[in-house]
Design a protein around this motif. Sequence first.
Motif, short mmCIF file in Angstrom:
data_model
loop_
_atom_site.label_atom_id
_atom_site.label_comp_id
_atom_site.label_asym_id
_atom_site.label_seq_id
_atom_site.Cartn_x
_atom_site.Cartn_y
_atom_site.Cartn_z
N UNK A 156 2.97 15.35 15.39
CA UNK A 156 3.39 15.96 14.12
C UNK A 156 2.19 16.02 13.19
N UNK A 157 1.23 16.91 13.47
CA UNK A 157 0.04 16.98 12.62
C UNK A 157 0.41 17.24 11.16
N UNK A 158 -0.28 16.54 10.30
CA UNK A 158 -0.03 16.70 8.87
C UNK A 158 0.95 15.69 8.30
N UNK A 159 1.68 14.99 9.18
CA UNK A 159 2.61 13.97 8.71
C UNK A 159 1.91 12.62 8.73
N UNK A 160 1.89 11.95 7.59
CA UNK A 160 1.27 10.64 7.50
C UNK A 160 2.32 9.54 7.58
N UNK A 161 1.91 8.39 8.07
CA UNK A 161 2.89 7.31 8.18
C UNK A 161 2.23 5.96 8.33
N UNK A 162 3.04 4.93 8.14
CA UNK A 162 2.55 3.57 8.28
C UNK A 162 3.65 2.57 8.02
N UNK A 163 3.26 1.32 7.97
CA UNK A 163 4.24 0.22 7.88
C UNK A 163 3.84 -0.73 6.75
N UNK A 164 4.86 -1.22 6.05
CA UNK A 164 4.68 -2.17 4.95
C UNK A 164 5.58 -3.37 5.19
N UNK A 165 4.99 -4.57 5.22
CA UNK A 165 5.77 -5.80 5.30
C UNK A 165 6.02 -6.33 3.89
N UNK A 166 7.22 -6.81 3.65
CA UNK A 166 7.56 -7.35 2.34
C UNK A 166 8.01 -8.81 2.47
N UNK A 167 7.81 -9.62 1.43
CA UNK A 167 8.25 -11.03 1.47
C UNK A 167 9.77 -11.13 1.35
N UNK A 168 10.24 -12.37 1.43
CA UNK A 168 11.64 -12.66 1.10
C UNK A 168 11.92 -12.23 -0.34
#
Length: 213
Positions: A156-168
């Motif tokens: 899917x060129x042009x689509x950006x993405x990633x992951x974010x971890x959050x605390x309790x």
Amino acid sequence: MILLTGFEPFGGESTNPSWPAARAAAGLLRAEGLDAQAVELPCVFGEAIRVLAAALEEHRPELVICAGQAGGRPRISLERIAINCDDARIPDNAGNSPVDRPVVGGGPAAYFSTLPVKAALAALLAAGIPAEVSQTAGTYVCNHVFYGLMHALRLRPGTRGGFVHIPYEPAQLPPGSPVPSLALEQLTEALAVVVRSTLATTTDLSIPAGALH
């Protein structure tokens, strides 16, 4: 279109703040005039990626940010890299415990996030939200989804993405617990800040945010 995801509870917990934070952040972004949707993912190897793939097909987003809980971490963690390895220390919600298995057979060893993690870091710190760039998303379902997302986005060129971890969030902990937590309002705003900074950034900042160990 912006797609945010969070997880259902896992490991015996009654809640997982990644889902209410993702849902509330999508609502906040919609109130600002952005097209945003949130999807809850199961904490199950394989099935989580299938649900994510269906959401990608349905919504056709230009930006995807997946969120997950990293209980014990004191900061919002902007994950830099997803590795092609499932190695479960505890069973997932379906009782699966894969050990030393690839997320995608024959896939590359790793994918980097296509979010501007340094710019997002700067924006979070400017907003008074504790944050870091993290070099590991673990080897549980969070990393599984992160790798699956980036593997899908290669088509899917042009689509950006990633992951974010959050605390309790504080409600998950007994009163007076020394374990770090952040209020749900802060978790929600953190995800919205990552979205805003990504939309405003085409070239990431070059600032130190690495790790010595």
